[in-house]
Design a protein around this motif. Structure first.
Motif, short mmCIF file in Angstrom:
data_model
loop_
_atom_site.label_atom_id
_atom_site.label_comp_id
_atom_site.label_asym_id
_atom_site.label_seq_id
_atom_site.Cartn_x
_atom_site.Cartn_y
_atom_site.Cartn_z
N VAL A 73 -4.31 -5.32 0.97
CA VAL A 73 -3.42 -5.36 -0.21
C VAL A 73 -2.79 -6.74 -0.24
O VAL A 73 -1.70 -6.98 0.28
N THR A 74 -3.50 -7.67 -0.87
CA THR A 74 -3.09 -9.07 -0.90
C THR A 74 -2.21 -9.35 -2.11
O THR A 74 -2.01 -8.49 -2.98
N VAL A 98 3.95 2.35 -5.23
CA VAL A 98 4.00 2.62 -3.79
C VAL A 98 2.63 2.41 -3.15
O VAL A 98 1.60 2.77 -3.74
N VAL A 99 2.64 1.79 -1.96
CA VAL A 99 1.46 1.70 -1.11
C VAL A 99 1.75 2.51 0.14
O VAL A 99 2.77 2.30 0.81
N ASP A 105 0.49 -7.36 2.22
CA ASP A 105 1.42 -8.49 2.05
C ASP A 105 2.77 -7.91 1.64
O ASP A 105 3.05 -7.74 0.45
N ILE A 106 3.61 -7.60 2.65
CA ILE A 106 4.88 -6.92 2.36
C ILE A 106 5.83 -7.79 1.55
O ILE A 106 6.46 -7.29 0.61
N PRO A 107 5.99 -9.09 1.84
CA PRO A 107 6.86 -9.91 0.98
C PRO A 107 6.42 -9.91 -0.48
O PRO A 107 7.25 -9.82 -1.39
N ALA A 108 5.11 -9.99 -0.72
CA ALA A 108 4.61 -9.97 -2.10
C ALA A 108 4.85 -8.61 -2.73
O ALA A 108 5.20 -8.51 -3.92
N ALA A 109 4.68 -7.54 -1.96
CA ALA A 109 4.94 -6.19 -2.48
C ALA A 109 6.42 -6.03 -2.82
O ALA A 109 6.77 -5.45 -3.85
N ALA A 111 8.57 -8.41 -3.61
CA ALA A 111 8.87 -9.21 -4.80
C ALA A 111 8.37 -8.52 -6.06
O ALA A 111 8.96 -8.65 -7.14
N LYS A 112 7.29 -7.76 -5.93
CA LYS A 112 6.71 -7.04 -7.06
C LYS A 112 7.45 -5.72 -7.33
O LYS A 112 7.29 -5.11 -8.38
N GLY A 113 8.27 -5.29 -6.36
CA GLY A 113 8.99 -4.03 -6.52
C GLY A 113 8.19 -2.83 -6.09
O GLY A 113 8.45 -1.70 -6.53
N VAL A 114 7.22 -3.02 -5.20
CA VAL A 114 6.37 -1.94 -4.72
C VAL A 114 6.83 -1.50 -3.33
O VAL A 114 6.96 -2.32 -2.42
N VAL A 115 7.08 -0.21 -3.17
CA VAL A 115 7.46 0.34 -1.87
C VAL A 115 6.24 0.37 -0.96
O VAL A 115 5.15 0.77 -1.38
N VAL A 116 6.41 -0.06 0.29
CA VAL A 116 5.34 0.01 1.29
C VAL A 116 5.78 0.99 2.37
O VAL A 116 6.82 0.81 3.01
N MET A 117 4.98 2.03 2.57
CA MET A 117 5.27 3.06 3.57
C MET A 117 4.17 3.08 4.63
O MET A 117 3.02 2.72 4.34
N ASN A 118 4.51 3.51 5.82
CA ASN A 118 3.50 3.81 6.82
C ASN A 118 3.79 5.18 7.43
O ASN A 118 4.74 5.86 7.00
N THR A 119 2.99 5.57 8.39
CA THR A 119 3.21 6.87 9.07
C THR A 119 3.29 6.59 10.57
O THR A 119 2.31 6.79 11.30
N PRO A 120 4.43 6.12 11.04
CA PRO A 120 4.52 5.63 12.41
C PRO A 120 4.42 6.69 13.49
O PRO A 120 4.23 6.35 14.65
N PHE A 121 4.57 7.96 13.13
CA PHE A 121 4.60 8.99 14.17
C PHE A 121 3.36 9.87 14.19
O PHE A 121 3.16 10.62 15.13
N GLY A 122 2.51 9.76 13.18
CA GLY A 122 1.35 10.65 13.10
C GLY A 122 0.32 10.44 14.18
O GLY A 122 -0.38 11.37 14.58
#
Length: 525
Positions: free
Chosen positions: A54-55, A67-68, A79-83, A85-96
């Motif tokens: 996700v560039t 949302v990603v 690219d979290i800084p670009a996301a 700036a675009k207003g897109v939430v970035v989530m992960n699943t750190p415990f799965g």
């Protein structure tokens, strides 16, 4: 209906969860960057694993993306800084996949201790080399843990069960948490000097890149064995090969590499080296868990505004979202009001909550204030990119929570720092749902903030309201609501009125020329 794209292979349960929640979903995997750019514009959500990149270019084409969701821990491919700036939430699943990754680290530690891959290869080749494969016990050995977060703490627990001593290096590890985990909190220098085994469990950041550099590898105990199931780039791979060749490092097992897929590496074929193809999360249980979690998290966000495991905005559970929704609307209106009135003069902002608001999660309220405030600079601002924009403009931010009881059962106050001094606006909720302004720049006034509005500061004098009404009437502008406040009789008065049509610059200039008017501004909510 929101629409989600699953662009990497994922357990079918993920798509089923989206459909069960009323979200349209397409499963289209294996696309090139250009193909993804061509299709991404129609989706509200993007569910990925590690293959999709996700560039900035992909995000630029994602005109509807909100949302990603990364099914897994690492987000190196986003690219979290670009996301942001675009207003897109970035989530992960750190415990799965935490248990799965921790177990893989333990498995590799045992493989190193007993040289299992080479022993297997030799035996299946018809040899019987018992004397060649002299291993070491892990019992009573010291495990050096670099990173004591979720996965690191599970590894520590398993190692303690194996009767190992665990020394942990993690700048964020508190003494209390170390005691709770049963580990010794140490410096990196101490860990390198004492550890018989070292396992890494930290994200790849500027501060952790090559944390096991050539210099640090030289500081390790001779005969150390190293395991990395975290991120490629934590170890200087060329320096590790030198340490293995020299015998200073007895063995190393890597599940992750700087470049992946790792089809070639100077480490391949080195005696004492074991490698696996990024299998840390590769169990049936983990794949099902992360697929379910990412789908549930994304669905909560798209349908109710719930935010879980986001990397670029505060968490907001699906249960919290309905309770906070009216507060966030109030906060955004207050931020929008002060932003439109003060604009570039704002150098800092303080957000205060009291009463019922003080019992809630304040981070989403802060995000909503900043979203409203920063809208004067960007028409695509939201709670995700507002803090990013505020930081970019160098705004100082302060959050205050009051336990005191005031005139209202709940209150949100926004105070901005300007060259003229501090200026604040405050609002409350009527019937626990309707946002209402109750104070503006020290003047008590009750007003709804909605639609097209006109803000006027004038001298309180007879006849003014009549002259203003006539001026608006002559211009064909109808007044919707009318809210008036004043500091004292005959002193400065504040007028907020909603109008059915926008007030253009010519009409605003005409209003500003009315006797007694100090300033006039058109507002929009």
């Amino acid at each position: 209906m929101p629409k989600v794209l699953i662009s990497d292979k994922m357990d079918p349960l993920a798509a089923q969860i989206f459909r069960n929640r009323g979200i349209e979903v397409d499963e289209i995997t294996g696309k090139t960057k250009d193909e993804l750019i061509a299709m991404i514009g129609k989706y509200d959500g993007l569910a990925i694993r590690s293959a999709t990149k996700v560039t900035k270019d992909v995000l630029a084409a994602a005109t509807n993306l909100k949302v990603v969701g990364r099914a897994g821990i690492g987000v190196d491919n986003v690219d979290i800084p670009a996301a942001s700036a675009k207003g897109v939430v970035v989530m992960n699943t750190p415990f799965g996949n935490s248990i799965t990754t921790a177990e893989h680290a333990i498995a590799l530690m045992f493989a190193l201790a007993r040289d299992l891959p080479e022993a297997d290869k030799s035996t299946q080749a018809g040899k019987w080399e018992k004397n060649r494969f002299m291993g070491v016990e892990v019992t009573n050995k010291t495990l050096g843990l670099i990173g004591a977060g979720n996965i690191g703490s599970i590894v520590a627990d398993r190692a303690i069960g194996l009767k190992m001593k665990v020394a942990a290096y993690d700048p964020f590890l508190t003494p209390e948490r170390a005691v709770e985990m049963g580990v010794e909190k140490v410096t990196l220098e101490e860990l390198l000097a004492r550890a018989d085994f070292i396992t890494l469990h930290t994200p790849l950041t500027d501060s952790t890149r090559n944390i096991l550099s050539k210099e640090n590898l030289a500081k390790t105990k001779k005969g150390v064995r190293i395991v990395n199931c975290a991120r490629g780039g934590l170890i200087d791979e060329a320096a590790l090969k030198e340490a293995l060749d020299s015998g200073h490092v007895a063995g190393a097992a890597l599940d992750v590499f700087v470049t992946e897929p790792a089809t070639e590496s100077p480490l391949f074929g080195t005696p004492g080296f074991i490698s696996t193809p990024h299998l840390g999360a590769s169990t049936n249980e983990a794949q099902v868990n992360v697929a379910i979690q990412v789908a549930e998290q994304m669905a909560d966000f798209l349908l109710s505004g719930g935010v879980t495991n986001a990397l670029n905005m505060p968490s907001l559970s699906a249960d919290e979202a309905p309770k906070l929704k009216p507060y966030m609307a109030l906060a955004e209106h207050l931020g929008g009001l002060v932003g439109q009135l003060e604009g570039d003069a704002i150098k800092g902002v303080a957000i205060e909550v009291e009463g019922a608001a003080a019992e809630l999660n304040q981070k989403p309220i802060t995000g909503a204030v900043l979203a409203g405030l920063m809208r004067v600079y960007s028409d695509t601002v939201n709670m995700v990119n507002a803090p990013f924009l505020a930081k970019e403009r160098g705004l100082d931010l302060r959050e205050v929570r009051h336990d005191r009881e005031g005139d209202y059962s709940t209150l949100v106050r926004v105070t901005v720092t300007t060259p003229e001094g501090a200026k604040s606006v405050a609002g409350t909720l009527f019937a626990n749902a309707e946002p209402r302004l109750v104070e503006i720049f020290g003047v008590k006034v009750e007003a709804d903030l909605t639609g097209e509005m006109l803000y006027i500061v004038n001298v309180d004098a007879p006849g003014f309201i009549g002259r203003l009404g006539s001026t608006l009437g002559e211009a064909g502008v109808n007044i919707g609501t009318f809210h008036l406040g004043r500091r004292s009789a005959g002193g400065e008065a504040v007028l907020l009125l909603s109008v059915d049509t926008p007030v253009d610059d010519a009409l605003k200039a005409k209003i500003a020329q009315l006797p007694g008017v100090k300033s006039a501004k058109a507002l929009r909510f």
